[in-house]
Design a protein around this motif. Structure first.
Motif, PDB file in Angstrom:
ATOM      1  N   VAL A   1       0.845  -1.047   0.054  1.00 13.43           N
ATOM      2  CA  VAL A   1       0.201   0.240   0.105  1.00 13.43           C
ATOM      3  C   VAL A   1       0.793   1.284  -0.002  1.00 13.43           C
ATOM      4  O   VAL A   1       2.047   1.204   0.205  1.00 13.43           O
ATOM      5  N   PRO A   2       0.392   2.211  -0.353  1.00 14.00           N
ATOM      6  CA  PRO A   2       0.958   3.874  -0.497  1.00 14.00           C
ATOM      7  C   PRO A   2       1.763   3.950   1.173  1.00 14.00           C
ATOM      8  O   PRO A   2       0.888   4.135   1.947  1.00 14.00           O
TER       9      PRO A   2
ATOM     10  N   ARG B   1      -7.193   5.822   0.264  1.00 13.83           N
ATOM     11  CA  ARG B   1      -8.720   5.089   0.118  1.00 13.83           C
ATOM     12  C   ARG B   1      -9.323   4.729  -0.212  1.00 13.83           C
ATOM     13  O   ARG B   1      -9.972   3.547  -0.323  1.00 13.83           O
ATOM     14  N   HIS B   2      -9.192   5.673  -1.246  1.00 17.82           N
ATOM     15  CA  HIS B   2     -10.894   5.429  -2.125  1.00 17.82           C
ATOM     16  C   HIS B   2     -10.436   4.722  -3.682  1.00 17.82           C
ATOM     17  O   HIS B   2     -11.532   4.767  -4.675  1.00 17.82           O
ATOM     18  N   HIS B   3      -9.124   5.028  -3.581  1.00 16.14           N
ATOM     19  CA  HIS B   3      -8.327   4.296  -5.384  1.00 16.14           C
ATOM     20  C   HIS B   3      -8.763   2.549  -5.280  1.00 16.14           C
ATOM     21  O   HIS B   3      -8.963   2.064  -4.160  1.00 16.14           O
ATOM     22  N   SER B   4      -8.350   2.077  -6.236  1.00 15.66           N
ATOM     23  CA  SER B   4      -8.070   1.023  -6.128  1.00 15.66           C
ATOM     24  C   SER B   4      -6.717  -0.109  -6.029  1.00 15.66           C
ATOM     25  O   SER B   4      -5.680   0.846  -5.629  1.00 15.66           O
ATOM     26  N   ALA B   5      -6.959  -0.243  -4.563  1.00 16.91           N
ATOM     27  CA  ALA B   5      -5.878  -0.914  -4.246  1.00 16.91           C
ATOM     28  C   ALA B   5      -4.887  -1.498  -5.086  1.00 16.91           C
ATOM     29  O   ALA B   5      -3.964  -1.770  -5.138  1.00 16.91           O
ATOM     30  N   PHE B   6      -5.830  -2.284  -6.121  1.00 18.45           N
ATOM     31  CA  PHE B   6      -4.818  -3.559  -6.998  1.00 18.45           C
ATOM     32  C   PHE B   6      -3.467  -2.311  -8.194  1.00 18.45           C
ATOM     33  O   PHE B   6      -2.852  -2.937  -8.319  1.00 18.45           O
ATOM     34  N   ALA B   7      -4.300  -1.016  -8.444  1.00 17.13           N
ATOM     35  CA  ALA B   7      -3.993  -0.609  -9.233  1.00 17.13           C
ATOM     36  C   ALA B   7      -2.915   0.124  -8.683  1.00 17.13           C
ATOM     37  O   ALA B   7      -1.610   0.697  -9.212  1.00 17.13           O
ATOM     38  N   LEU B   8      -3.479   1.160  -7.103  1.00 16.66           N
ATOM     39  CA  LEU B   8      -2.045   1.366  -6.409  1.00 16.66           C
ATOM     40  C   LEU B   8      -0.377  -0.160  -6.163  1.00 16.66           C
ATOM     41  O   LEU B   8       0.144   0.906  -6.535  1.00 16.66           O
ATOM     42  N   THR B   9      -1.187  -1.458  -5.680  1.00 20.11           N
ATOM     43  CA  THR B   9       0.206  -1.781  -6.068  1.00 20.11           C
ATOM     44  C   THR B   9       0.631  -2.538  -7.168  1.00 20.11           C
ATOM     45  O   THR B   9       1.619  -2.004  -7.606  1.00 20.11           O
TER      46      THR B   9
END
Length: 249
Positions: free
Chosen positions: A99-100, A201-209
């Motif tokens: 996570v960021p 927190r509201h962004h796609s976890a898959f995209a952030l990773t």
């Protein structure tokens, strides 16, 4: 009265927070603190953290590694390897966290504290922030990860300048060189970070990773022994012991 843990973490509403807290020591990091950071980050993610803020208590981010433990690590190759790999293990855990990660910079970020800030994905500072890598004065050669991250952020020429001169950057310099993404007034720092973490927190976890993995590039291509090898050798060369002893005296 329960003693405050020198490094601790919490998760609230999907936001993880790691606090470095050694009152009177400018949050200098012990070997135990370096070793605890990877496990703590994993625990925060497992407890639902969508992003993690790393901050320091007592008006500072961190003055770096505890020099008493730096000196102790120069006394044998075994101790040098254990200490240097603990440091690099913590830095790479921050960089590779799924996570960021955000370094909340206020007051001094020096040495190992500056390295932690560099390892984070984002650095948001207030105008009291000071950034310094005084490694050469202490006799320390940086690990490969720290050098590559610094050079990627500021360019190889500026990276050499900062490492060779140990120049202290103020908040404006941090923004100009790209070390800080944003600089705000001290009273606005937490509000700005709250807005940023709410967005993440509201962004796609898959995209952030996925973006994080892409951004890492070649920084983590080696294992801990190879990443930390230049640092270990500098600890055994003699100058680090003399430098640490001089600072302590």
């Amino acid at each position: 009265m329960t003693a405050t843990k020198p490094v601790r973490g919490t998760v609230q509403d999907g936001i993880g927070v790691v606090v470095l807290d050694r009152a009177g020591k400018h949050n200098a990091l012990t070997t135990d603190m370096w070793n605890q950071l990877p496990t703590l980050l994993t625990e925060l993610v497992d407890h639902g953290a969508a992003c993690i803020v790393i901050t320091g208590a007592n008006g500072s981010f961190s003055a770096g590694a505890d020099l008493r433990e730096v000196y102790r690590a120069t006394q044998s190759r075994h101790e040098a390897e254990a200490f240097c790999q603990a440091v690099v293990g913590a830095l790479t855990a921050i960089a590779s966290c799924p996570v960021p990660t955000i370094a909340r910079l206020s007051g001094i970020a020096s040495g190992g504290g500056a390295e932690i800030a560099l390892a984070a994905d984002l650095r948001i500072a207030d105008d009291t922030a000071r950034f310094q890598l005084p490694l050469a004065g202490l006799g320390v050669v940086p690990d490969h990860f720290t050098y590559e991250r610094l050079a990627k952020l500021v360019g190889s020429s500026t990276a050499r300048y900062l490492l060779l001169t140990a120049e202290t950057l103020d908040a404006a310099d941090c923004l100009r060189t790209g070390i800080a993404h944003e600089v705000t007034a001290p009273e606005e720092l937490d509000r700005r970070i709250d807005r940023l973490t709410a967005r993440l927190r509201h962004h796609s976890a898959f995209a952030l990773t996925g973006i994080k993995q892409m951004a890492l590039g070649h920084e983590l291509r080696d294992d801990l022994p190879r990443l930390s090898a230049p640092m270990i050798e500098s600890f055994m060369a003699g100058d680090v012991a003399r430098g640490a002893q001089a600072f302590l005296n």
